[in-house]
Each structure stands twice: as C-alpha cells, then as structure tokens.
Design an enzyme around this catalytic site. Structure first.
Site, PDB file in Angstrom:
ATOM      1  N   LYS A 130      17.671 -42.492  12.467  1.00 46.65           N
ATOM      2  CA  LYS A 130      18.435 -42.879  13.650  1.00 46.65           C
ATOM      3  C   LYS A 130      18.177 -44.350  13.938  1.00 46.65           C
ATOM      4  O   LYS A 130      17.154 -44.848  13.459  1.00 46.65           O
ATOM      5  CB  LYS A 130      18.096 -42.024  14.861  1.00 46.65           C
ATOM      6  CG  LYS A 130      16.602 -41.853  15.200  1.00 46.65           C
ATOM      7  CD  LYS A 130      15.712 -43.023  15.431  1.00 46.65           C
ATOM      8  CE  LYS A 130      15.980 -43.990  16.538  1.00 46.65           C
ATOM      9  NZ  LYS A 130      14.970 -45.092  16.593  1.00 46.65           N
ATOM     10  N   TYR A 214      16.879 -42.032  22.536  1.00 47.83           N
ATOM     11  CA  TYR A 214      16.079 -40.833  22.852  1.00 47.83           C
ATOM     12  C   TYR A 214      16.447 -40.296  24.234  1.00 47.83           C
ATOM     13  O   TYR A 214      16.513 -39.086  24.440  1.00 47.83           O
ATOM     14  CB  TYR A 214      14.576 -41.145  22.801  1.00 47.83           C
ATOM     15  CG  TYR A 214      14.061 -41.343  21.407  1.00 47.83           C
ATOM     16  CD1 TYR A 214      13.627 -40.271  20.638  1.00 47.83           C
ATOM     17  CD2 TYR A 214      14.015 -42.610  20.833  1.00 47.83           C
ATOM     18  CE1 TYR A 214      13.167 -40.440  19.349  1.00 47.83           C
ATOM     19  CE2 TYR A 214      13.561 -42.803  19.544  1.00 47.83           C
ATOM     20  CZ  TYR A 214      13.138 -41.709  18.803  1.00 47.83           C
ATOM     21  OH  TYR A 214      12.695 -41.886  17.523  1.00 47.83           O
TER      22      TYR A 214
HETATM   23  P1  NDP Z   1      10.191 -51.380   9.349  1.00 42.52           P
HETATM   24  O1  NDP Z   1      10.639 -52.766   9.604  1.00 42.52           O
HETATM   25  O2  NDP Z   1       8.759 -51.065   9.520  1.00 42.52           O
HETATM   26  O3  NDP Z   1      10.600 -50.929   7.876  1.00 42.52           O
HETATM   27  C1  NDP Z   1      11.909 -51.039   7.406  1.00 42.52           C
HETATM   28  C2  NDP Z   1      11.897 -51.086   5.896  1.00 42.52           C
HETATM   29  O4  NDP Z   1      13.259 -51.073   5.460  1.00 42.52           O
HETATM   30  C3  NDP Z   1      11.301 -52.352   5.294  1.00 42.52           C
HETATM   31  O5  NDP Z   1       9.918 -52.261   5.152  1.00 42.52           O
HETATM   32  C4  NDP Z   1      12.011 -52.439   3.956  1.00 42.52           C
HETATM   33  O6  NDP Z   1      11.327 -51.614   3.036  1.00 42.52           O
HETATM   34  C5  NDP Z   1      13.349 -51.751   4.207  1.00 42.52           C
HETATM   35  N1  NDP Z   1      14.500 -52.667   4.282  1.00 42.52           N
HETATM   36  C6  NDP Z   1      15.600 -52.603   3.510  1.00 42.52           C
HETATM   37  N2  NDP Z   1      16.480 -53.548   3.829  1.00 42.52           N
HETATM   38  C7  NDP Z   1      15.923 -54.259   4.821  1.00 42.52           C
HETATM   39  C8  NDP Z   1      16.346 -55.394   5.553  1.00 42.52           C
HETATM   40  N3  NDP Z   1      17.522 -55.981   5.334  1.00 42.52           N
HETATM   41  N4  NDP Z   1      15.519 -55.879   6.502  1.00 42.52           N
HETATM   42  C9  NDP Z   1      14.326 -55.303   6.754  1.00 42.52           C
HETATM   43  N5  NDP Z   1      13.874 -54.217   6.081  1.00 42.52           N
HETATM   44  C10 NDP Z   1      14.659 -53.709   5.121  1.00 42.52           C
HETATM   45  O7  NDP Z   1      11.090 -50.432  10.283  1.00 42.52           O
HETATM   46  P2  NDP Z   1      10.777 -48.953  10.749  1.00 42.52           P
HETATM   47  O8  NDP Z   1      10.140 -48.202   9.671  1.00 42.52           O
HETATM   48  O9  NDP Z   1      10.112 -48.985  12.056  1.00 42.52           O
HETATM   49  O10 NDP Z   1      12.277 -48.397  11.008  1.00 42.52           O
HETATM   50  C11 NDP Z   1      13.123 -48.029   9.959  1.00 42.52           C
HETATM   51  C12 NDP Z   1      14.153 -47.017  10.478  1.00 42.52           C
HETATM   52  O11 NDP Z   1      13.466 -45.885  10.977  1.00 42.52           O
HETATM   53  C13 NDP Z   1      15.037 -47.521  11.606  1.00 42.52           C
HETATM   54  O12 NDP Z   1      16.310 -46.942  11.523  1.00 42.52           O
HETATM   55  C14 NDP Z   1      14.316 -47.017  12.838  1.00 42.52           C
HETATM   56  O13 NDP Z   1      15.165 -46.865  13.976  1.00 42.52           O
HETATM   57  C15 NDP Z   1      13.833 -45.678  12.343  1.00 42.52           C
HETATM   58  N6  NDP Z   1      12.652 -45.191  13.055  1.00 42.52           N
HETATM   59  C16 NDP Z   1      12.692 -43.936  13.521  1.00 42.52           C
HETATM   60  C17 NDP Z   1      11.633 -43.419  14.215  1.00 42.52           C
HETATM   61  C18 NDP Z   1      11.682 -42.025  14.697  1.00 42.52           C
HETATM   62  O14 NDP Z   1      10.781 -41.628  15.445  1.00 42.52           O
HETATM   63  N7  NDP Z   1      12.672 -41.219  14.283  1.00 42.52           N
HETATM   64  C19 NDP Z   1      10.439 -44.209  14.491  1.00 42.52           C
HETATM   65  C20 NDP Z   1      10.464 -45.533  13.890  1.00 42.52           C
HETATM   66  C21 NDP Z   1      11.557 -45.993  13.213  1.00 42.52           C
HETATM   67  P3  NDP Z   1      10.874 -52.174   1.609  1.00 42.52           P
HETATM   68  O15 NDP Z   1       9.976 -53.330   1.895  1.00 42.52           O
HETATM   69  O16 NDP Z   1      10.196 -51.013   0.984  1.00 42.52           O
HETATM   70  O17 NDP Z   1      12.140 -52.571   0.900  1.00 42.52           O
END
Ligand code: NDP
Length: 360
Positions: A130, A214
């Site tokens: 989400k 949420y």
């Molecule tokens: P982060 O910034 O920690 O991680 C995102 C990851 O996405 C990066 O580490 C990278 O992985 C990858 N990525 C691919 N393309 C891009 C880009 N253009 N810019 C930045 N990162 C990119 O974010 P989160 O993990 O916090 O969030 C990711 C998703 O999860 C979002 O949609 C967020 O809303 C959702 N989320 C949901 C939660 C829930 O409770 N359901 C809680 C937290 C987040 P790599 O380096 O491996 O390529």
C-alpha cells in the site's frame, strides 16, 4: 536449495503418481507457495522477510533488488541461492523459475504499477504494498494487467489480517457495541527530511497516501460501508522544507449511506505521533490504541481491556494469499480494495482544493 527441494518434490510426486494418478496434483497443492521479494528496503527486510519463519504455506525463495550488495547480504542471511537472486535488469528470468509463484513488490508507490505490469506479464502472481498506486487509473491498469495474465493481485493491507483489528471488526458487526453512531480514526507521525515519502513523484502524495490511508481504511472496514461523499481540509506548516511537495495534516469526514459520519486525520509533523481509532455505539464504546501498529495493539470496551491473542499479521497476510493461489477463492485485500482507497484519497484532495464536499 529451493531448486533441489522442488526437483525432489517433483520426483516424489511422479513416483506416487505411478500408483495414484491424483498424488502429483496433491503434492503440488500442498507445496508451500514460493515468494520473491522485490525491493529490499526497510519494510521488506525488517518486517516481511522475518515473518516467513511464522508462515504456514508461504516460503521465501527469491530476492529482487537494484543493489547487488543487498542480494549478497540478504541472500546469505535467508539461504537464497545465487540462482534465485535477481536485479531489476535481470528479473525477466523469473519467468522460467518454477519455484517462484508470487512477487511481493515493496517499493515506493509510484513504482508499483510498472513492476506489477512487468511481473504479471512474466506469469507470476502479484502482491503490492500500500498505497496501491498514485492514481485510480494506475490502480485500474494493475488490476487489468493481472486479470489479463490470469494472475491474482493482493494489496498489503496487513491490518485486515491482524488479530486486534479482526476483533474490532467483529465487535462493530456483531451488535456488541450496539448501533454505531460515531467513528473516528487518527494516524500520524513526525517524518524526517529528505525521504521519498515527501516527494510526490514517488509517493503519489503526502501523509494521506502513506499513513492517512490507515485512518481511511479503518473507517471503511469498521463501518462496513463505502463513503458516498467526502469533505477535507489540508494544512501545511509554513517554511517547512518537508512540505513543499506534499501535504502534512489532513482532516477529513466521510459520509456513509446509512447516515453515519466517519472522521479521520492524517499527519506527517506530529510529535508524538498518533495511531488510534474509536467507535461509539449505542451500547458501548470501543477504543484501539495502538490501533494498527506492528506490535502492541490494544483494545478497550468502555474502558476495560478486551483481551486478544496476538498473531503475526505479516505471516497471516502472506498465508491468506498463498492459500488463494493454491486453492482459489476471493482475495481479501484485492486490487479493488486498493483502488477504492485511492479513489477516496483523490476525492479528499479534490475536496480540500475546492473547499467543498465531493461525491465519491
Ligand atoms: P524504503 O525506502 O525503506 O525501501 C524501498 C525500496 O524500494 C528500496 O530500498 C529499493 O530497494 C526499492 N526501490 C525501487 N525503486 C526505487 C526508487 N525509485 N526509489 C527508492 N527505492 C526504490 O521504503 P519502505 O520499505 O518503507 O516502503 C516500501 C513500500 O512499503 C511503500 O509502498 C510503503 O508505503 C510500504 N510500507 C508498508 C508498510 C505497512 O505496514 N504495510 C510499512 C512500511 C512501508 P533495493 O535497494 O533493493 O532496490
């Protein structure tokens, strides 16, 4: 590792099929569903990947990342062989990896549509985090692509699988609280500077997309109704570099068909933060705080604790999708569920812009 297991499983299945023609199909149906994680960021590595240890029918089998160093580090940690580690450039090869059933996309929202279309075309089921995507049109594209490919789509609304939230829904629906007369939900925190979450191009919006969703989603699942009209106000603190491109505080009301009014808020500058909902019924009042946390959710009814046995919400979410992949049936948090929220969020933005209520 997974390749060896799947070959062995296939051999056992074929041998069994020699005496029982349905045995191979049964071994395939009972096999855990293979999950690839796409995007090894904070949520993937801190919450989702550790949750596989508690899953019943979901197995982590592959990793996809833009950073080879992460593939090495997390590949070693979770025993994922090199043959099952992919970059965004090499990931088309997942099409010929039979161990992978589903790809879980855990990247910034604006990247969800492109990855979803790609994964569906590669013949894999999709779970997307989400908020589903920045616009309703993007969400529809994701739904259409999965439908066309004959693949299932789940949106990562973990609260729909979390024990306290399920108990709260039961309390609202069973009449335990009486007739629901008032409902509100508040979610916000204090965001640090320089994150993709404050860049509209990647996040699709500001606090409403990330955390206010949420509040919105809870108002929908607690009431069991879909809003017909929204009214909203957005305020941004002046001279705060975090809010040049996205919204901070959103205050919104949802008018439901029964006449019930839901009140929600969302914020990115709240210190301390808030994670709470409250349902007032004609008999009793339910309060959840924390309401949708990772851990430590807590319910009271009329001030008294409502005991709930905790569960692992991430494992429950993944196991639900794995079950639907293996055995069919409706996905609880489908693409349609994600699309509904994004439509309402856009109506909230529109109402704040126009300064008047907007029909959904
Ligand atoms: P982060 O910034 O920690 O991680 C995102 C990851 O996405 C990066 O580490 C990278 O992985 C990858 N990525 C691919 N393309 C891009 C880009 N253009 N810019 C930045 N990162 C990119 O974010 P989160 O993990 O916090 O969030 C990711 C998703 O999860 C979002 O949609 C967020 O809303 C959702 N989320 C949901 C939660 C829930 O409770 N359901 C809680 C937290 C987040 P790599 O380096 O491996 O390529």
């Amino acid at each position: 590792m997974s390749v060896t297991i799947s070959r062995r499983t296939a051999l056992i299945g074929l041998a069994a099929a020699a005496v029982d023609p349905f045995a191979f199909a049964r071994t395939q149906k009972d096999k855990p569903v293979g999950w690839a994680i796409l995007g090894l960021g904070g949520y993937a590595t801190n919450q989702i990947m550790p949750a596989f240890a508690a899953a019943q029918n979901s197995k982590l089998v592959a990793l996809i990342s833009g950073h080879p160093e992460k593939l090495t580090r997390f590949g070693a940690k979770y025993g994922i062989p090199e043959s099952h580690r992919y970059t965004y450039d090499s990931m088309d090869a997942i099409a010929s990896n039979p161990d992978i059933d589903v790809v879980y996309i855990i990247t910034p929202p604006a990247t969800h549509p492109e990855f979803t279309l790609r994964v569906a075309k590669l013949g894999k089921h999709v779970c997307s985090e989400k908020p589903m995507a920045p616009t309703p049109a993007d969400c529809q594209k994701m739904i259409d692509a999965c439908k066309k490919a004959g693949k299932l789509l789940q949106i990562g609304y973990r609260s729909h699988y979390e024990a306290h939230n399920l108990r709260a829904i039961q309390a609202c629906r069973s009449g335990e609280l009486g007739k629901i007369q008032s409902i509100r939900s508040d979610h916000g925190f204090n965001i640090g500077p320089g994150q993709w979450r404050t860049q509209k191009a990647l996040a699709g919006g500001g606090s409403m997309m990330d955390i206010g969703i949420y509040s919105l989603n809870a108002l929908r699942y607690l009431s069991g109704e879909e809003p017909i009209e929204v009214s909203a106000t957005i305020t941004n603190p002046p001279n705060d570099s975090r809010f040049v491109d996205c919204e901070d505080t959103v205050d919104f009301t949802l008018k439901f068909p029964s006449g019930l009014i839901g009140h929600g808020t969302s914020g990115y500058s709240w210190n301390p933060g808030k994670n709470r909902y409250e349902v007032v019924g004609s008999k009793s009042k339910l309060v959840a705080e924390l309401a949708t946390g990772y851990y430590g959710n807590h319910l009271t009814v009329d001030g008294k604790d409502l005991p709930v046995v905790e569960n692992n919400q991430w494992a429950a979410q993944m196991d639900h999708f794995s079950d639907r992949i293996r055995h069919g049936g409706k996905v609880k948090t489908s693409g349609q569920e994600g699309l509904r929220d994004i439509r309402i969020i856009h109506a909230i933005y529109e109402s704040a812009r126009l300064g008047k209520p907007v029909r959904v």
